[in-house]
Design an enzyme around this catalytic site. Structure first.
Site, PDB file in Angstrom:
ATOM      1  N   ASP A   8      89.764 123.244  -0.731  1.00 45.07           N
ATOM      2  CA  ASP A   8      90.766 122.401  -1.357  1.00 45.07           C
ATOM      3  C   ASP A   8      91.709 123.313  -2.137  1.00 45.07           C
ATOM      4  O   ASP A   8      91.670 124.538  -1.985  1.00 45.07           O
ATOM      5  CB  ASP A   8      90.119 121.329  -2.240  1.00 45.07           C
ATOM      6  CG  ASP A   8      89.397 121.891  -3.461  1.00 45.07           C
ATOM      7  OD1 ASP A   8      89.386 123.133  -3.662  1.00 45.07           O
ATOM      8  OD2 ASP A   8      88.843 121.094  -4.239  1.00 45.07           O
ATOM      9  N   HIS A   9      92.544 122.727  -2.968  1.00 45.78           N
ATOM     10  CA  HIS A   9      93.522 123.512  -3.730  1.00 45.78           C
ATOM     11  C   HIS A   9      92.869 124.535  -4.659  1.00 45.78           C
ATOM     12  O   HIS A   9      93.367 125.643  -4.812  1.00 45.78           O
ATOM     13  CB  HIS A   9      94.431 122.578  -4.535  1.00 45.78           C
ATOM     14  CG  HIS A   9      93.695 121.667  -5.465  1.00 45.78           C
ATOM     15  ND1 HIS A   9      92.964 120.575  -5.016  1.00 45.78           N
ATOM     16  CD2 HIS A   9      93.547 121.688  -6.807  1.00 45.78           C
ATOM     17  CE1 HIS A   9      92.415 119.954  -6.042  1.00 45.78           C
ATOM     18  NE2 HIS A   9      92.745 120.612  -7.142  1.00 45.78           N
ATOM     19  N   CYS A  65      85.311 124.705  -2.928  1.00 50.08           N
ATOM     20  CA  CYS A  65      86.047 123.812  -3.827  1.00 50.08           C
ATOM     21  C   CYS A  65      85.764 124.269  -5.254  1.00 50.08           C
ATOM     22  O   CYS A  65      85.103 125.289  -5.453  1.00 50.08           O
ATOM     23  CB  CYS A  65      85.693 122.345  -3.611  1.00 50.08           C
ATOM     24  SG  CYS A  65      84.077 121.806  -4.221  1.00 50.08           S
ATOM     25  N   THR A  67      83.715 123.428  -7.699  1.00 51.41           N
ATOM     26  CA  THR A  67      82.312 123.679  -8.034  1.00 51.41           C
ATOM     27  C   THR A  67      81.472 124.028  -6.817  1.00 51.41           C
ATOM     28  O   THR A  67      80.363 124.527  -6.960  1.00 51.41           O
ATOM     29  CB  THR A  67      81.669 122.436  -8.675  1.00 51.41           C
ATOM     30  OG1 THR A  67      81.686 121.371  -7.717  1.00 51.41           O
ATOM     31  CG2 THR A  67      82.394 122.028  -9.954  1.00 51.41           C
ATOM     32  N   HIS A  98      65.066 129.607   6.063  1.00 50.77           N
ATOM     33  CA  HIS A  98      64.186 128.433   5.987  1.00 50.77           C
ATOM     34  C   HIS A  98      64.829 127.149   6.487  1.00 50.77           C
ATOM     35  O   HIS A  98      64.122 126.274   6.998  1.00 50.77           O
ATOM     36  CB  HIS A  98      63.733 128.196   4.545  1.00 50.77           C
ATOM     37  CG  HIS A  98      62.849 129.269   4.021  1.00 50.77           C
ATOM     38  ND1 HIS A  98      62.370 129.259   2.733  1.00 50.77           N
ATOM     39  CD2 HIS A  98      62.342 130.394   4.590  1.00 50.77           C
ATOM     40  CE1 HIS A  98      61.617 130.323   2.529  1.00 50.77           C
ATOM     41  NE2 HIS A  98      61.590 131.033   3.647  1.00 50.77           N
ATOM     42  N   ARG A 132      56.565 125.526  10.227  1.00 50.21           N
ATOM     43  CA  ARG A 132      56.739 124.672   9.045  1.00 50.21           C
ATOM     44  C   ARG A 132      58.211 124.382   8.783  1.00 50.21           C
ATOM     45  O   ARG A 132      58.576 123.276   8.384  1.00 50.21           O
ATOM     46  CB  ARG A 132      56.080 125.289   7.812  1.00 50.21           C
ATOM     47  CG  ARG A 132      56.691 126.591   7.375  1.00 50.21           C
ATOM     48  CD  ARG A 132      55.861 127.267   6.278  1.00 50.21           C
ATOM     49  NE  ARG A 132      56.373 128.587   6.002  1.00 50.21           N
ATOM     50  CZ  ARG A 132      56.742 129.001   4.807  1.00 50.21           C
ATOM     51  NH1 ARG A 132      56.607 128.211   3.764  1.00 50.21           N
ATOM     52  NH2 ARG A 132      57.207 130.223   4.645  1.00 50.21           N
ATOM     53  N   HIS A 133      59.094 125.342   9.042  1.00 51.01           N
ATOM     54  CA  HIS A 133      60.522 125.122   8.825  1.00 51.01           C
ATOM     55  C   HIS A 133      61.122 124.269   9.940  1.00 51.01           C
ATOM     56  O   HIS A 133      61.955 123.399   9.683  1.00 51.01           O
ATOM     57  CB  HIS A 133      61.252 126.456   8.689  1.00 51.01           C
ATOM     58  CG  HIS A 133      60.781 127.265   7.529  1.00 51.01           C
ATOM     59  ND1 HIS A 133      60.736 126.777   6.236  1.00 51.01           N
ATOM     60  CD2 HIS A 133      60.308 128.523   7.460  1.00 51.01           C
ATOM     61  CE1 HIS A 133      60.277 127.701   5.429  1.00 51.01           C
ATOM     62  NE2 HIS A 133      59.989 128.774   6.143  1.00 51.01           N
TER      63      HIS A 133
END
Length: 149
Positions: A8-9, A65, A67, A98, A132-133
């Site tokens: 984004d900006h 972005c 955050t 994982h 498991r993964h």
């Protein structure tokens, strides 16, 4: 290897630095983000990036972005996308090892030196393919398919 990038900006400046870094390393970087600092909505670019993956235009995506949180949420709404919001190279490595993540989300205020370590870890780490993964990813995929009806 084709790598997509979306922003984004607030992620515009970091996108420029990331694109330069990856291009110098020999990656073909496809831009799905905005090319200005004018206010822009991250979901629009997240969806374009993830559609690039689902349509086999790119292998991995980098989403940026303010955050990293909002764009990661939007990315994870696209079927088949496993986006991890990462803060360091250890998380970048583990999300590939994982979770077989195909997109990472970054916050726009990260230092480019940290980001380079994150990108290197993400792009060079292979999925472990441990049972498991695989089982956990299959559970996510089944839930995703069940709820798309």
């Amino acid at each position: 290897m084709n790598i997509g990038i979306a922003n984004d900006h607030r992620g515009y400046e970091l996108k420029q630095k990331v694109t330069n870094y990856l291009t110098k390393k020999g990656y073909n970087v496809i831009n799905y983000g905005t090319d200005s600092k004018e206010n822009a909505d991250y979901p629009d670019y997240a969806f374009k990036l993830c559609e690039g993956i689902t349509q086999n235009e790119i292998i991995y995506g980098i989403a940026i972005c303010g955050t990293g949180i909002g764009i990661s949420i939007a990315c994870n709404k696209v079927k088949g996308i496993r986006c991890a919001k990462v803060c360091n190279d250890k998380e970048a490595k583990l999300c590939r090892l994982h979770n077989d993540a195909n997109v990472i989300a970054l916050n726009s205020s990260m230092n480019i030196l940290e980001v380079k370590d994150i990108l290197d870890a993400f792009l060079t780490t292979k999925f472990s393919e441990e049972d498991r993964h695989i089982k956990r990813i299959e559970k996510i995929t089944k839930y995703e398919e069940k709820n798309e009806r």
